[in-house]
Design an enzyme around this catalytic site. Structure first.
Site, PDB file in Angstrom:
ATOM      1  N   SER A  16      21.185  74.704  32.304  1.00 47.82           N
ATOM      2  CA  SER A  16      20.759  75.553  31.206  1.00 47.82           C
ATOM      3  C   SER A  16      21.944  76.090  30.409  1.00 47.82           C
ATOM      4  CB  SER A  16      19.883  76.690  31.733  1.00 47.82           C
ATOM      5  OG  SER A  16      19.346  77.452  30.678  1.00 47.82           O
ATOM      6  N   ASP A  65      18.833  77.260  24.126  1.00 43.20           N
ATOM      7  CA  ASP A  65      19.820  77.087  25.187  1.00 43.20           C
ATOM      8  C   ASP A  65      19.941  75.589  25.494  1.00 43.20           C
ATOM      9  OD1 ASP A  65      17.403  76.712  26.471  1.00 43.20           O
ATOM     10  OD2 ASP A  65      17.710  78.250  27.987  1.00 43.20           O
ATOM     11  N   ASP A 100      19.095  73.354  27.921  1.00 44.56           N
ATOM     12  CA  ASP A 100      17.965  72.498  28.303  1.00 44.56           C
ATOM     13  C   ASP A 100      16.710  72.846  27.513  1.00 44.56           C
ATOM     14  OD1 ASP A 100      17.593  74.947  29.597  1.00 44.56           O
ATOM     15  OD2 ASP A 100      16.595  74.055  31.330  1.00 44.56           O
ATOM     16  N   ASP A 111      14.503  75.136  27.217  1.00 50.31           N
ATOM     17  CA  ASP A 111      13.232  75.714  27.663  1.00 50.31           C
ATOM     18  C   ASP A 111      13.029  77.107  27.077  1.00 50.31           C
ATOM     19  OD1 ASP A 111      15.217  76.928  29.167  1.00 50.31           O
ATOM     20  OD2 ASP A 111      14.160  76.762  31.077  1.00 50.31           O
TER      21      ASP A 111
END
Length: 452
Positions: free
Chosen positions: A98, A238, A240, A242
């Site tokens: 992340s 961010d 990744d 999500d």
């Protein structure tokens, strides 16, 4: 119990190669297979430089345990969640760290239909087995098959909006050299939007800094671009992707807290009377907006596994955390960083207004401190002493997550982080910025005295 330093409460996260490496990733694959006995597992990875190698090692560990692997390739955590509920698989694993520094990497796990895996339902067993590293002889090898889900995922994302209701918007999008840019490119030809693309190319070297829009210095590029291009809004992600973060048409960063109520409103228009899950850090604005929209607001402890469990229990249409994690029933109760901005763009079009017009009254009515992170020596003592200090004058005290203390015109929540050695403080008031500032300063000063 044998332990590995990279295992956390919700996932695996550690510095490569001393805390996490290909050998450990391989052992995690073997351990996951032994714990859950899956037939097929979806595996994907983010843009970090070490992700392909770790993904290959993980896949080999699964295959050596007789598990078939659906390798969905480079993408984000939400694409692994999508595979877990959209494909004929028994779980999913994403290689990602992340927003952590570039020398970190990690793994996020879900079971069949995207059900989260954390310390309370299997992650400790995976850690124990991976640490012991006694798996016996390899079984008949599973197959590793590459499969792209991009077009299926595009279709799924577009199902959340009515394209006929959209109007042309100019949107600054900052992927932070993470993976979100590929999704923007995927959707672009189906939307009437002009995208101003910043740090768009995936690059695990993070040439413009780690993609973490919660850091104020990381917001400046997006803010300046919104102003320079006279854009309708800005969005940043961010690594990744999500989580997504919003900037209004003036370039102002919008606290994730206010987006919870706004997204609840958007979804309650389509699903009247539905349940909405919220976290206990900041919520007065959420309660008001859900009530006005005719929904049912239900509190849950902070953290994705708790939010998802509460959503399933209550059949909730949406769950939101002020940290910019947004969860959707139609997305197997998982969090997603692209559904939110699609819904907000449709809301802006339907109301023929701006993001600031949708948000500014909420910010004025319920100003908040934003999350303040403190490094302390003794969290349990501080929470106990705060209870003693405020209980006489408080209207209500709850212990859903840390301590929540409510007065007639202001309230606060103080809790230990689930993922870092920090004390997290959030304060809000009713229509009184001066009261908010004074109460926040008083609370922080008290915490520092209690920690001496």
């Amino acid at each position: 119990m044998d332990t590995l330093a990279c295992f956390k409460s919700y996932d695996v996260r550690g510095r490569v190669p001393d805390e996490l490496n290909e050998d450990i990733a391989y052992r995690i694959g073997r351990a996951y297979a032994q714990c859950y006995r899956p037939k097929t597992v979806a595996v994907g990875y983010d843009i970090r430089l070490t992700s392909p190698q770790l993904s290959n090692a993980l896949a080999q560990g699964l295959a050596d345990s007789g598990v078939n692997v659906m390798d969905i390739g480079l993408g984000g955590t939400e694409e692994v969640y999508f595979a877990a509920f959209n494909e004929e698989v028994d779980g999913g694993i994403c290689i990602t760290a992340s927003h952590n520094p570039k020398d970190y990497n990690g793994l996020k796990f879900v079971g069949k239909k995207g059900i989260p895996i954390s310390n309370n339902n299997g992650l400790l067993d995976i850690e124990r087995l991976a640490a012991i590293n006694e798996f016996g002889a390899k079984k008949a090898l599973g197959k590793i098959i590459k499969k792209s889900l991009k077009q299926a995922y595009k279709k799924h994302l577009l199902s959340y909006i009515d394209g006929t209701k959209l109007t042309p918007l100019k949107i600054v999008v900052n992927a932070g050299n993470g993976g979100a840019g590929e999704i923007i490119d995927l959707l672009e030809d189906s939307l009437p939007f002009e995208f101003i693309k910043l740090n768009h190319t995936p690059d695990g070297n993070f040439p413009h800094g780690v993609p973490n829009p919660l850091l104020k210095d990381n917001r400046l590029t997006t803010q300046q671009a919104v102003i320079e291009h006279n854009a309708d809004l800005g969005i940043a992600w961010d690594g990744d992707f999500d989580r997504c973060f919003f900037f209004d048409e003036t370039g102002d960063f919008v606290d994730g807290y206010y987006m919870v109520g706004l997204l609840a409103t958007a979804l309650l228009k389509v699903h009247p009377g539905a349940a909405i899950i919220y976290d206990p850090r900041l919520y007065w604005n959420t309660l008001e907006m859900v009530a006005q929209a005719g929904g049912k607001a239900i509190i849950s402890k902070t953290g994705h596994s708790f939010i998802k469990e509460a959503m399933r229990k209550e059949n909730a249409i949406y769950g939101g955390e002020m940290s910019a994690h947004h969860y959707f029933k139609q997305f197997a109760y998982c969090d997603n960083g692209n559904i939110p901005w699609l819904l907000i763009c449709q809301l802006i079009a339907e109301k023929q207004t701006s993001l600031s017009a949708l948000i500014n009254d909420c910010k004025k009515r319920f100003p908040c401190s934003g999350e303040i992170n403190l490094t302390v020596k003794n969290t349990p003592k501080i929470l106990e002493r705060l209870t003693e200090h405020y209980q006489k004058d408080a209207v209500k005290i709850d212990f859903i997550d840390g301590i929540g203390v409510e007065f007639s015109q202001w309230r606060f929540n103080v809790r230990a982080s689930n993922t870092e050695p920090l004390l997290r403080v959030n304060v809000e008031s009713r229509n009184d910025q001066a009261l908010l500032d004074n109460a926040t300063n008083e609370l922080l000063a008290l915490i520092r005295r209690l920690d001496d």
